[in-house]
Motif scaffolding. Sequence first.
Motif, PDB file in Angstrom:
ATOM      1  N   UNK A 169       0.823  -1.204   0.000  1.00  0.00           N
ATOM      2  CA  UNK A 169       0.000   0.000   0.000  1.00  0.00           C
ATOM      3  C   UNK A 169       0.858   1.256   0.000  1.00  0.00           C
ATOM      4  N   UNK A 170       1.934   1.252   0.764  1.00  0.00           N
ATOM      5  CA  UNK A 170       2.823   2.412   0.774  1.00  0.00           C
ATOM      6  C   UNK A 170       3.491   2.603  -0.583  1.00  0.00           C
ATOM      7  N   UNK A 171       3.914   1.510  -1.190  1.00  0.00           N
ATOM      8  CA  UNK A 171       4.584   1.603  -2.486  1.00  0.00           C
ATOM      9  C   UNK A 171       3.653   2.156  -3.563  1.00  0.00           C
ATOM     10  N   UNK A 172       2.396   1.762  -3.528  1.00  0.00           N
ATOM     11  CA  UNK A 172       1.462   2.203  -4.557  1.00  0.00           C
ATOM     12  C   UNK A 172       0.900   3.594  -4.287  1.00  0.00           C
ATOM     13  N   UNK A 173       0.673   3.927  -3.036  1.00  0.00           N
ATOM     14  CA  UNK A 173       0.092   5.223  -2.704  1.00  0.00           C
ATOM     15  C   UNK A 173       1.135   6.332  -2.639  1.00  0.00           C
ATOM     16  N   UNK A 174       2.411   5.948  -2.518  1.00  0.00           N
ATOM     17  CA  UNK A 174       3.510   6.895  -2.339  1.00  0.00           C
ATOM     18  C   UNK A 174       3.300   7.751  -1.085  1.00  0.00           C
ATOM     19  N   UNK A 175       2.678   7.162  -0.091  1.00  0.00           N
ATOM     20  CA  UNK A 175       2.507   7.775   1.225  1.00  0.00           C
ATOM     21  C   UNK A 175       2.861   6.727   2.268  1.00  0.00           C
ATOM     22  N   UNK A 176       3.240   7.187   3.458  1.00  0.00           N
ATOM     23  CA  UNK A 176       3.690   6.253   4.484  1.00  0.00           C
ATOM     24  C   UNK A 176       2.966   6.491   5.799  1.00  0.00           C
ATOM     25  N   UNK A 177       2.734   5.407   6.512  1.00  0.00           N
ATOM     26  CA  UNK A 177       2.209   5.452   7.863  1.00  0.00           C
ATOM     27  C   UNK A 177       3.389   5.345   8.828  1.00  0.00           C
ATOM     28  N   UNK A 178       3.266   5.961   9.986  1.00  0.00           N
ATOM     29  CA  UNK A 178       4.303   5.876  11.023  1.00  0.00           C
ATOM     30  C   UNK A 178       5.661   6.342  10.491  1.00  0.00           C
ATOM     31  N   UNK A 179       5.717   7.573  10.041  1.00  0.00           N
ATOM     32  CA  UNK A 179       6.972   8.173   9.595  1.00  0.00           C
ATOM     33  C   UNK A 179       7.281   9.399  10.441  1.00  0.00           C
ATOM     34  N   UNK A 180       8.551   9.659  10.647  1.00  0.00           N
ATOM     35  CA  UNK A 180       8.972  10.854  11.361  1.00  0.00           C
ATOM     36  C   UNK A 180       9.043  12.067  10.447  1.00  0.00           C
ATOM     37  N   UNK A 181       9.101  11.829   9.131  1.00  0.00           N
ATOM     38  CA  UNK A 181       9.249  12.910   8.164  1.00  0.00           C
ATOM     39  C   UNK A 181       8.610  12.469   6.855  1.00  0.00           C
ATOM     40  N   UNK A 182       7.376  12.936   6.607  1.00  0.00           N
ATOM     41  CA  UNK A 182       6.629  12.479   5.438  1.00  0.00           C
ATOM     42  C   UNK A 182       7.321  12.866   4.138  1.00  0.00           C
ATOM     43  N   UNK A 183       7.927  14.044   4.082  1.00  0.00           N
ATOM     44  CA  UNK A 183       8.626  14.467   2.876  1.00  0.00           C
ATOM     45  C   UNK A 183       9.828  13.598   2.583  1.00  0.00           C
ATOM     46  N   UNK A 184      10.589  13.281   3.612  1.00  0.00           N
ATOM     47  CA  UNK A 184      11.748  12.400   3.433  1.00  0.00           C
ATOM     48  C   UNK A 184      11.300  11.009   3.020  1.00  0.00           C
ATOM     49  N   UNK A 185      10.194  10.530   3.590  1.00  0.00           N
ATOM     50  CA  UNK A 185       9.688   9.207   3.216  1.00  0.00           C
ATOM     51  C   UNK A 185       9.267   9.179   1.754  1.00  0.00           C
ATOM     52  N   UNK A 186       8.645  10.242   1.278  1.00  0.00           N
ATOM     53  CA  UNK A 186       8.239  10.289  -0.129  1.00  0.00           C
ATOM     54  C   UNK A 186       9.465  10.216  -1.037  1.00  0.00           C
ATOM     55  N   UNK A 187      10.523  10.956  -0.705  1.00  0.00           N
ATOM     56  CA  UNK A 187      11.750  10.896  -1.499  1.00  0.00           C
ATOM     57  C   UNK A 187      12.377   9.507  -1.432  1.00  0.00           C
ATOM     58  N   UNK A 188      12.283   8.865  -0.271  1.00  0.00           N
ATOM     59  CA  UNK A 188      12.833   7.517  -0.128  1.00  0.00           C
ATOM     60  C   UNK A 188      12.042   6.513  -0.962  1.00  0.00           C
TER      61      UNK A 188
END
Length: 251
Positions: A169-188
């Motif tokens: 779900x994270x891979x397809x939505x390009x959003x993450x649950x339980x992240x400290x930095x949503x912008x950094x997670x998107x770049x990751x």
Amino acid sequence: MYRIDVLIQGYPGKSLCHGGLGWSTIALLRGGGRTILIDVGSFAVRPEFGRQLKAADCAPESVTDVVLTHAHWDHSVNYTLFPQADLWIGRAEMDWATSVEPGFNPLPELYVRDLAQHPRLHLLEDGQAFLPGLTAHLCPGHTPGCLVYRMTGNDVPVVFSGDAAKNRAELLSMATDMTMDAGASRASLDLIWGLWKQAPGTLLIPGHDLTMRLDAAGRPEYIGQRRAGIAAWFSEDLEVMQEFDISAPRF
């Protein structure tokens, strides 16, 4: 180069009432004289982890390397069970984890302190090739120092995404649950997709889901079948348990 066995399946869910569920992936790599574990799970997984190691004919003393994606309790604490192993984790992760005061967070502070002083600890940098066929890639967000590992040398490469990309779900939505930095997670996530698409047939083994590959349309498809369930005592008879299969959704 390596035979790969997923000893513990990661699960793409969380508890609603009791804090972290923490059912994370543990993968075993063997070849070239090395026995490597990618993440080692939590306390609760120990009985099943031990059974799976025995079924794979892998004695804890034979493990040469424990490679951690990050320092959270559900991925890291069982490194103590492998007395002969070298330990690998990101330098940025340990710099962050050792600076955090004890609190209501997923860091096992006493284990982090012990890990930081371990005589066979190796701290990895972004882009570093370390064990044969393995390269570390810094993918912050979930934690500041999460590492994703890309393995080459087999017929197809493998990407171990840890909790930088926990599930499909994270891979397809390009959003993450339980992240400290949503912008950094998107770049990751962008970086992980780049690693995944770098070579046809590449497998991706996430931190909390089944192994996946890309289908002809470039979408993630599962390999294998999920196994997950709970048994509970709700009657007055200790011999009677109610089983709940939570391997598949029911809408």
